[in-house]
Each structure stands twice: as structure tokens, then as C-alpha cells.
Design an enzyme around this catalytic site. Structure first.
Site, PDB file in Angstrom:
ATOM      1  N   HIS A 502       0.833  -1.203   0.000  1.00 45.38           N
ATOM      2  CA  HIS A 502       0.000   0.000   0.000  1.00 45.38           C
ATOM      3  C   HIS A 502       0.873   1.260   0.000  1.00 45.38           C
ATOM      4  O   HIS A 502       0.699   2.150  -0.848  1.00 45.38           O
ATOM      5  CB  HIS A 502      -0.897  -0.029   1.243  1.00 45.38           C
ATOM      6  N   GLU A 503       1.808   1.325   0.928  1.00 43.31           N
ATOM      7  CA  GLU A 503       2.647   2.516   1.015  1.00 43.31           C
ATOM      8  C   GLU A 503       3.562   2.651  -0.196  1.00 43.31           C
ATOM      9  O   GLU A 503       3.876   3.770  -0.620  1.00 43.31           O
ATOM     10  CB  GLU A 503       3.471   2.505   2.312  1.00 43.31           C
ATOM     11  N   GLY A 639      -4.812  14.655   7.247  1.00 43.73           N
ATOM     12  CA  GLY A 639      -5.481  15.441   6.210  1.00 43.73           C
ATOM     13  C   GLY A 639      -6.808  14.891   5.747  1.00 43.73           C
ATOM     14  O   GLY A 639      -7.291  15.268   4.678  1.00 43.73           O
ATOM     15  N   TYR A 640      -7.436  14.004   6.532  1.00 45.77           N
ATOM     16  CA  TYR A 640      -8.599  13.283   6.031  1.00 45.77           C
ATOM     17  C   TYR A 640      -9.931  13.761   6.602  1.00 45.77           C
ATOM     18  O   TYR A 640     -10.955  13.135   6.355  1.00 45.77           O
ATOM     19  CB  TYR A 640      -8.438  11.786   6.314  1.00 45.77           C
TER      20      TYR A 640
END
Length: 643
Positions: A502-503, A639-640
Site C-alpha cells: 500500500h505505502e 489530512g482526512y
């Protein structure tokens, strides 16, 4: 041109004086304040030049803009990175002192009417038709972001907006620090064999290692000699310790104790450091200040403000999607829970008649073992980190025609566990990008979770003297997976493998960009509700048979992962998908409800919102003391929010 910033005195500051890679080991907390002072002085001068230049073309305006913003992001980004991976009291203090002025300058730039008007001239001028898509996007987002920073506000309102931004940044940092402190403050020390009944050998070894490391601090006699077999063992709230304990511990009372500690972290319900790191007051203030900012800009609420820079069309559309997912997942989620309760009852477990949240992971793991003959601990030996990386790199070489290899020359790093890699064109050997990998958990100094971040981005505008054509991107990849234990390499759970992929998806999006303008290269200017696409794409390959075969080999024998294991992994992919979807919908509804239905005159207590949404969404409601939101960094320290 170079963006290196030097001190005006003879003492070189390692936060400022670097071109491609900082000298991490030379940086101290004492360097932060003077570095930021120089940075802001230089930035003020550059902004003044921009505001008085009357630039009328792209070539006159945008290169200076990119240099200014690049300097800010490079220097402050470096400080923020170290705050995340080398957290210490001194660095915290230095970071918090510098944060307000840095945020203030970012706002000052974004609120600059001369810069905004210069952007507008380019947007409305004859050059517009000749711009590339990247150039058009940079200008359009620059105009939008200026409005979202309050450029159109009256002077007193702009000042108020900046003060709110500075306070929100302070609260975000404090939120993260509280979660880190609360996490590392808790230790479940076990001394008797029955207390570790059911725990896999890998967890016992790690818990014994934790006891040895803690022996100098807690004074428990014998901890320095802890062994996997005889203990003592220390379990923590860090994911590589918490998750397998909840999955495998046969001691229900200890599972409950650990679970309660986890869901009350950084809250007034916590029994370790009660109130000392309570994030609930911070959450209330964050929600209030976000709403005030939104109102200043003319939005009905913060959710509307957030969506103005995202892909989702409206708050109503998001709620409709989440409610639809909730309804369509409900029956499957109920079956998922019923299946594990039935298994518990079949095994004569007393909790079958009073199933609680700390029973879910344990019995779900038993069901996975029974239904798919799949045990995470049996898989670990096949997923040693070096082999996983080899397989992942082979995959991207096939997909993107690149070559990833560990750098031969030594580079500066911030911890001995960190490794530096280079990315090249597989056909020509041309260097494309680089990245640092910081894979292991370090609860004492490193924030939890996993993330990709940027050291520098690709640009042909901002280029180093050593290579005047293009600046190649460099990424940070940070995970918190199981570290090497004793003489074994890091043996990963399959979930940790997915997280690594994922990263790396995020890192690839940053590194493989071919956009020449730094303001639109990589993940810059990607909507935040679309930024996860590349990472989700990479996760899918963890279930791809050839990829599994390339990376899954026993760390001792080299034996490939047996075919039946691959089939079980693939079949188990949707195991408890309904229950898991409801958990995600719960997070999303909580987020949107907090930010879309905030009433500044009579705000609903976030605790009540959390409990109400959980009752409406989850199959197994949380305990009354649950304060998971107090550790929800994505919303309150990331930031979500409303996105």
C-alpha cells in the site's frame, strides 16, 4: 537553480544546508529555531519580490512561486518528518514553537492579493490556451486554494483565519503527541505461563524483547533476562503487539484489559495517565475552529469546505453512499458475527452468551483457521521482509519497466533500521528516483500507523547544482511492522505485507511522475479522496499468484509457499467483509456527521455522536467507555477530515 538555504553566520545549519539528502544524524532540536528563522526571513523577501514584480507571464511568475513554496516544504517537511520518526521532548518543544510562524507565513502567502491577482491574470490571459494540463491545474488549484485560505476576506477576517489555522496546527500536533504518549505509557506485564497461553512464539519472543528493553526504566527484577519461553513478557498497545495478542490470547480477562486500554487511549476514560493526555477537549476545540473557518469563507459547515477541493460532489452524495453501503452490508455483517459466536458456543466458551468486543478478534481468528485452514503465524516464516521486498520490486519492474535496488554508496539516515533505495529505468539505467524505508515499530519515538511522505519532488524548475536538468524525487516510506526478533529477520503478517505494498503504491505515484512542474508532480495537486487509488492498486497484487510465489519463501529453507496456502489466502480475501465494511462505514459516518452537522450554538458532544453512529451502524456496539476517536489521527492530526 538551487534551493539550498544557508545561514548568514559561519555555523552551518543541517536543516538548511543540504541539496539532495540532509545529514540527519547531525540535526538536533536546537537547529530548528534558527533554521526556521532564516527560512521565514528568506521567504518574506521572496514573497515581497513576487508581490512587487507585476509578473505578466508564466515564466515571470511561476518559477519564483515554485522556488518559494519548495523552500518552505523542504525545510519544514524535514522538521515534521523527524517529529514523526524521532519524537523527543526537545524536538517537540522546538517544533511547537516554530509551527505557528510557519503556518502564519503559509497563510500570508496564500492570502496575498497581489499573487492571487497575478494568478488570475495568467488564467484570463492569452497564454492560457498554450498551457499544458499540468500548468492549467497548477493555476486553477492555486486560485482555489487562495480562496480557501481567505484571500477574499477583509483584513480583520484574514487575521482571524490565520489565527484559527495556527491554533488548529497546534491542536493537531498535541493530538498526535498525546496518542504517542498514551500508547507508550501502557504496558501489560505478564509473568505466569497461563497468562501467555495461546500466544504464538513470535509474539512471546517480541514481548520478552520488550521486557528486556524496558528493564532499565521500570525496575522489575529479572526483566533484563527475559526469554520467550520463561518471560517475563510485556504486551503494549503498539499494533504488532496488540493485534496478535487480541487474536490469540486464551485469557479473556487479559484481552478485555488490553482492549479497554486501547479504545480509551488518550481519553478521560484511560486508566493509565487518566486525563493527562485527554484528547477529547482538543477534539471539541478542533471541531469548533474548523466550523469557524468554514463560516468565515461562506460555507455552511466544514464538510462543505473540505469537499470544495475534493472529487466527491456533495455532502449529501457522501451520506447517500455511506447509508447505501451500510444497508447492503448489514446482513453480511450479521452473518459474520453470528458465525464466530456459533463457533464460540460450539467450543463451549462462556462468552458465547455474552459476546463482547474483546472476543471478536480471538474467535474470528479461530474461524479463519477452521474455515480456510489459514493461520497468520504459519504464514509469517514465508514473508521475511527481504524476500517480500525482492518480490515487490520484481513486480514493479514488470509493471513499470523500472529497477529498484539498495543504494551502494552510504547515505545519511535517522535510524540504523532505515535503508535507502534507488529507482532506475530498467532499459537505460537512467536514475529516476529514490526512497527511504523505515519499516519497524519504535513505540518510544515513532508515531503509529504507516505513511508515505516527501523529502523532495520532481522538478525541472527547482534543480540542484549537481544536476541542472531535473531534480529527481525522493520519498519516505514509514511502517510500524514486526521488527527482527533475536536472530530472525522481520517475519511479516500478511496484513503487514499488504501495508508495505500500500505505502509503496503511494511512493510510486510520487516517484514515477513525469510532470516537470513540482507544483503538480507526484501526489501534488491530487484530490485527497483520490490519493488512495495508487496504493489500493498495489495492494491487489498481494493476492496475485505469481507475485505471491516470487516473494513468499520460507526464511530458513527457501521453500516456496505451498499452493494450498496461496489458494487459502485468495479464498479468505473476503473473510468477514461485511463486518469490516460496517466498521469503515462507521468511521465515515462519524467523520461526516461531526463536520457536516456541527451546530456552533449547541454542539453535540463528540462522544454522543460516536455512540449514536455506532449504535446505528455496528453489529456489536462498543462499550460505553469507548473513545476510539481520541486516537483517530486521520481526522484530528491528518489530512482526512470530512474526506
Amino acid at each position: 537553480m538551487t534551493t539550498t538555504i544557508t545561514n548568514s553566520n559561519s555555523n552551518r545549519n543541517p536543516i538548511l544546508d543540504w541539496e539532495i539528502i540532509p545529514t540527519y544524524e547531525q540535526i538536533t532540536a536546537d537547529d530548528v529555531e534558527p533554521a526556521v528563522s532564516v527560512l521565514l526571513t528568506t521567504s518574506e523577501e521572496a514573497l515581497h519580490q513576487l508581490e512587487t514584480s507585476e509578473a505578466a507571464t508564466w515564466a515571470e511568475l511561476m518559477p519564483p512561486v515554485e522556488h518559494l513554496l519548495d523552500r518552505l516544504s523542504r525545510v519544514w517537511g524535514l522538521v515534521a518528518h523527524l517529529q514523526a520518526v524521532k519524537n523527543s521532548p526537545d524536538l517537540r518543544e522546538a517544533y511547537q514553537k516554530a509551527q505557528g510562524p510557519v503556518v502564519g507565513f503559509f497563510n500570508k502567502y496564500s492570502q496575498s492579493k497581489p499573487v492571487y491577482e497575478a494568478f488570475l491574470r495568467l488564467r484570463q490571459g492569452s497564454e492560457w490556451a498554450t498551457y499544458s494540463e499540468a500548468q492549467k491545474r497548477i493555476l486553477a488549484s492555486g486560485l482555489r486554494d487562495a480562496k480557501l485560505a481567505g484571500v477574499a476576506l477583509a483584513d480583520d477576517q484574514r487575521q482571524k483565519f490565520t489565527e484559527l489555522s495556527q491554533r488548529l496546527a497546534e491542536l493537531s500536533t498535541q493530538f498526535s503527541n498525546n496518542v504517542l504518549d498514551a500508547t507508550k505509557a501502557f504496558q501489560l506485564r505478564l509473568t505466569e505461563p497461563d497468562e501467555v497461553a495461546g500466544l504464538p512464539p513470535s509474539l512471546q519472543a517480541m514481548a520478552a524483547g520488550t521486557a528486556r528493553q524496558a528493564s532499565g526504566d521500570n525496575g522489575h527484577e529479572g526483566d533484563s533476562e527475559a526469554t520467550a519461553v520463561d518471560g517475563p513478557w510485556i504486551i503494549t498497545l503498539d499494533q504488532p503487539s496488540f493485534t496478535p495478542f487480541m487474536q490469540h490470547s486464551q485469557r479473556r480477562d487479559l484481552r478485555e484489559k488490553l482492549y479497554r486500554a486501547f479504545v480509551t487511549r488518550a481519553s478521560d476514560q484511560s486508566e493509565h495517565g487518566r486525563g493527562e493526555w485527554d484528547n477529547l477537549p482538543l477534539i471539541k476545540e478542533i471541531l469548533q475552529l474548523r466550523h469557524e473557518q468554514a463560516e468565515l469563507l461562506g460555507f455552511a459547515n466544514f464538510a462543505e469546505m473540505s469537499l470544495s477541493s475534493k472529487m466527491a460532489p456533495s455532502v449529501a452524495d457522501i451520506f447517500a453512499l455511506l447509508h447505501d453501503l451500510r444497508e447492503k452490508s448489514r446482513a453480511a455483517g450479521e452473518r459474520d458475527l453470528a458465525d464466530i459466536v456459533t463457533l464460540a458456543r460450539t467450543n463451549g466458551a462462556p462468552e458465547a452468551d455474552n459476546f463482547r468486543p474483546w472476543d471478536v478478534a480471538f474467535w474470528a481468528e479461530r474461524l479463519r483457521e477452521q474455515k480456510y485452514e489459514l493461520n497468520e503465524e504459519e504464514l509469517r516464516p514465508y514473508f521475511a521482509l527481504p524476500r517480500v521486498l525482492d518480490g515487490m520490486f520484481s513486480l514493479v519492474e514488470m509493471l513499470f519497466d523500472i529497477k529498484v535496488s539498495e543504494a551502494e554508496e552510504p547515505v545519511s539516515i535517522w535510524h540504523p533500521d532505515v535503508t535507502f533505495y534507488k529507482v532506475a529505468d530498467a532499459q537505460t539505467g537512467e536514475h529516476l528516483a529514490s526512497f527511504f524505508l523505515d519499516p519497524y515499530t519504535r513505540p518510544s519515538e515513532k508515531q503509529g500507523g504507516a505513511w508515505m511522505n516527501v523529502l523532495i519532488g520532481r522538478s525541472t524548475v527547482v534543480t540542484p547544482p549537481s544536476n541542472g536538468q531535473v531534480r529527481h524525487p525522493i520519498a519516505y516510506m514509514c511502517c510500524n511492522q514486526t521488527p527482527p526478533i533475536d536472530d530472525k529477520p522481520s517475519l511479516m503478517t500478511f496484513r503487514e505485507v499488504e501495508t508495505m505494498f500500500h505505502e509503496f503504491g503511494h511512493a510510486l505515484q510520487h516517484m514515477l511522475t513525469n510532470v516537470d512542474y513540482g507544483l503538480a508532480a507526484g501526489i501534488n495537486n491530487v484530490e485527497w479522496d483520490a490519493v488512495e487509488i495508487a496504493s489500493q492498486f498495489m495492494e491487489n497484487w498481494c493476492y496475485h499468484r505469481p507475485t505471491l510465489l516470487s516473494m513468499a519463501r520460507h526464511y530458513e529453507t527457501g521453500e516456496p509457499l505451498p499452493d494450498e496456502f496461496i489458494e487459502r489466502i485468495q479464498r479468505a480475501r473476503t473473510f468477514r467483509a461485511g463486518y469490516a465494511m460496517l466498521r469503515q462505514v462507521n468511521f465515515g459516518l462519524f467523520d461526516m456527521t461531526l463536520h457536516a452537522e456541527y451546530d456552533r450554538d449547541n454542539p453535540e458532544d463528540p462522544t454522543a455522536v460516536q455512540q449514536r453512529i455506532a449504535q446505528e451502524t455496528l453489529i456489536l456496539p462498543p462499550i460505553a467507555e469507548d473513545r476510539f476517536m481520541c486516537g483517530f489521527g486521520h481526522l484530528f492530526a491528518g489530512g482526512y477530515a470530512a474526506g
